[in-house]
Design an enzyme around this catalytic site. Sequence first.
Site, PDB file in Angstrom:
ATOM      1  N   ASP A 168       0.862  -1.188   0.000  1.00  0.00           N
ATOM      2  CA  ASP A 168       0.000   0.000   0.000  1.00  0.00           C
ATOM      3  C   ASP A 168       0.892   1.229   0.000  1.00  0.00           C
ATOM      4  O   ASP A 168       1.302   1.729   1.044  1.00  0.00           O
ATOM      5  CB  ASP A 168      -0.932  -0.020   1.208  1.00  0.00           C
ATOM      6  CG  ASP A 168      -2.072   0.980   1.032  1.00  0.00           C
ATOM      7  OD1 ASP A 168      -2.120   1.657  -0.016  1.00  0.00           O
ATOM      8  OD2 ASP A 168      -2.914   1.073   1.930  1.00  0.00           O
ATOM      9  N   ALA A 169       1.216   1.667  -1.208  1.00  0.00           N
ATOM     10  CA  ALA A 169       2.275   2.660  -1.395  1.00  0.00           C
ATOM     11  C   ALA A 169       1.779   3.933  -2.064  1.00  0.00           C
ATOM     12  O   ALA A 169       2.444   4.968  -1.991  1.00  0.00           O
ATOM     13  CB  ALA A 169       3.390   2.041  -2.242  1.00  0.00           C
ATOM     14  N   LYS A 170       0.637   3.874  -2.748  1.00  0.00           N
ATOM     15  CA  LYS A 170       0.054   5.047  -3.409  1.00  0.00           C
ATOM     16  C   LYS A 170       1.087   5.758  -4.290  1.00  0.00           C
ATOM     17  O   LYS A 170       1.194   6.980  -4.259  1.00  0.00           O
ATOM     18  CB  LYS A 170      -0.520   6.025  -2.369  1.00  0.00           C
ATOM     19  CG  LYS A 170      -1.362   5.374  -1.247  1.00  0.00           C
ATOM     20  CD  LYS A 170      -2.790   5.159  -1.634  1.00  0.00           C
ATOM     21  CE  LYS A 170      -3.755   4.994  -0.473  1.00  0.00           C
ATOM     22  NZ  LYS A 170      -3.480   3.967   0.521  1.00  0.00           N
ATOM     23  N   ARG A 171       1.844   4.998  -5.079  1.00  0.00           N
ATOM     24  CA  ARG A 171       2.845   5.594  -5.946  1.00  0.00           C
ATOM     25  C   ARG A 171       2.241   6.070  -7.262  1.00  0.00           C
ATOM     26  O   ARG A 171       1.042   5.847  -7.521  1.00  0.00           O
ATOM     27  CB  ARG A 171       3.973   4.585  -6.223  1.00  0.00           C
ATOM     28  CG  ARG A 171       4.741   4.116  -4.979  1.00  0.00           C
ATOM     29  CD  ARG A 171       5.422   5.245  -4.248  1.00  0.00           C
ATOM     30  NE  ARG A 171       6.403   4.774  -3.276  1.00  0.00           N
ATOM     31  CZ  ARG A 171       6.211   4.676  -1.956  1.00  0.00           C
ATOM     32  NH1 ARG A 171       5.068   5.014  -1.409  1.00  0.00           N
ATOM     33  NH2 ARG A 171       7.193   4.253  -1.161  1.00  0.00           N
ATOM     34  N   ASP A 229      -1.467  10.069   1.240  1.00  0.00           N
ATOM     35  CA  ASP A 229      -2.314   8.991   1.759  1.00  0.00           C
ATOM     36  C   ASP A 229      -3.209   9.586   2.837  1.00  0.00           C
ATOM     37  O   ASP A 229      -3.143  10.783   3.100  1.00  0.00           O
ATOM     38  CB  ASP A 229      -1.407   7.878   2.309  1.00  0.00           C
ATOM     39  CG  ASP A 229      -2.070   6.500   2.263  1.00  0.00           C
ATOM     40  OD1 ASP A 229      -3.222   6.390   2.705  1.00  0.00           O
ATOM     41  OD2 ASP A 229      -1.435   5.551   1.789  1.00  0.00           O
TER      42      ASP A 229
END
Lengths: 275, 275
Positions: free
Chosen positions: A91-94, B96
Amino acid sequence: MTKSQLFEQILQKQSYLCVGLDTDIQKIPKHLLQAKDPIFEFNKQIIDATHQYAVSYKPNIAFYEAFGAKGWESLQKTLEYIPKECFTIADAKRGDIGNTSGLYARAFFDEQSSGLNFDSVTVAPYMGEDSVKPFLEFADKWVILLAFTSNAGSKDFQTLSLTNEKQLFEEVLTKSQDWGSSEQLMYVVGATKAAMLQKIRSIVPEHFLLVPGVGAQGGSLEEVSKFGMNKQCGLLVNSSRAIIYASSGEDFAEKAAQEAKKVQEEMKVYLNAYL
Amino acid sequence: MTKSQLFEQILQKQSYLCVGLDTDIQKIPKHLLQAKDPIFEFNKQIIDATHQYAVSYKPNIAFYEAFGAKGWESLQKTLEYIPKECFTIADAKRGDIGNTSGLYARAFFDEQSSGLNFDSVTVAPYMGEDSVKPFLEFADKWVILLAFTSNAGSKDFQTLSLTNEKQLFEEVLTKSQDWGSSEQLMYVVGATKAAMLQKIRSIVPEHFLLVPGVGAQGGSLEEVSKFGMNKQCGLLVNSSRAIIYASSGEDFAEKAAQEAKKVQEEMKVYLNAYL
């Protein structure tokens, strides 16, 4: 991992639970702080206690990155410890321009390069197609694209109305389907209300949805399951704090197992009812 | 670093050049591969050669993260090596939910936690206010928010028209001004055309803009300077490949210095003309 392998796991365990490893050094039981790597030690015991009830684990990368190189090592050990049948989510939201996203893909998918070999990574859509595509070039790896998130800030941009009569998150769901199939693309959908889930399912009937916000963040598992499930389940429902911090004492792993089991038993009912 | 300290540096060096450290192990000169840490060795020599012409350095985090814990160490050494008067940018495109963004902020701003102490970090806006705010709680640290990026995918969502008659990136520029002042918030603006820059400046007259896409990615420095500059310069113009890969031979640092000097001399002209 392929879509059918994931579905098989779901049927076998009668669960679509994802356990979020948001492992916070300030929240883990005090007796673990003497361990050489307290974060890994905590994760190890959580994984041991919950893996019969969970089909997926989702380390939240920020919690590891906050400790720099040392945190990255805890992450690597954690990932290696997760049983191979479980679907792993970075879960890195890159998301960045093409060649840079290609390097982020290597960071999470290419073990020889980074030491990490996740099944999937969460990606932010703002920069568009060429920021997402490099992640889709890895065989049997997945992009989990942010569509509608569960935080208050989702109202700032995601639900704005476009002149084409869609809201922004609907446009994200619609447009991104040209980039990859439901065999390699999932969506983060922080929706727990029937109407919203029905709207989303009308746009992406086949795709898996990763649903946060059930458990500590509120939200009804029944509603999510009833309106979100498709013929291959199509749901991974995440719970982080409600499971991993079920107790702050020495019985934390045992209590985590009880919580995970409770969720799994509820999921079994919904799989029988709605699949 | 404060805005006035940054402006002072710009006046002193007569430069608003940011050198992007997109250091790719496959592109650096072969003779460096024998070094213990080739990526750091390359950066060190690039920094030595260019720091009199540049006010800022921008490591592109993906290039380090692709090597896991080892890459994180190269990043840390690089950051420590950058002269203290230079403005440092973690080009990370993070973002995030609130508590998670707080941990990303620690990763890049809190040396005691992660070993890193950047002046700023690039942040993606998709998740809205609570995903950005935790980065703004650190004194003298900056958020550089993605508004309009220079890649082809910027057309997928950023330029979509909203029913309020704005394009999405304009809404990002407008709304985010409530979140932080021009003393702590900059914007990534991949615009090199006069009309676009004028439009952006009409929304954010006081803020610094980080402009990629000049150099290897095309784009006119003169146009950017003429239409983007404000009274405190308000521009950081990034060049990565055109400088750091000016030569692939043993003279790479010397050639990088020549390229950086050429840009700086051009910037000096524009500072005299447009400031």
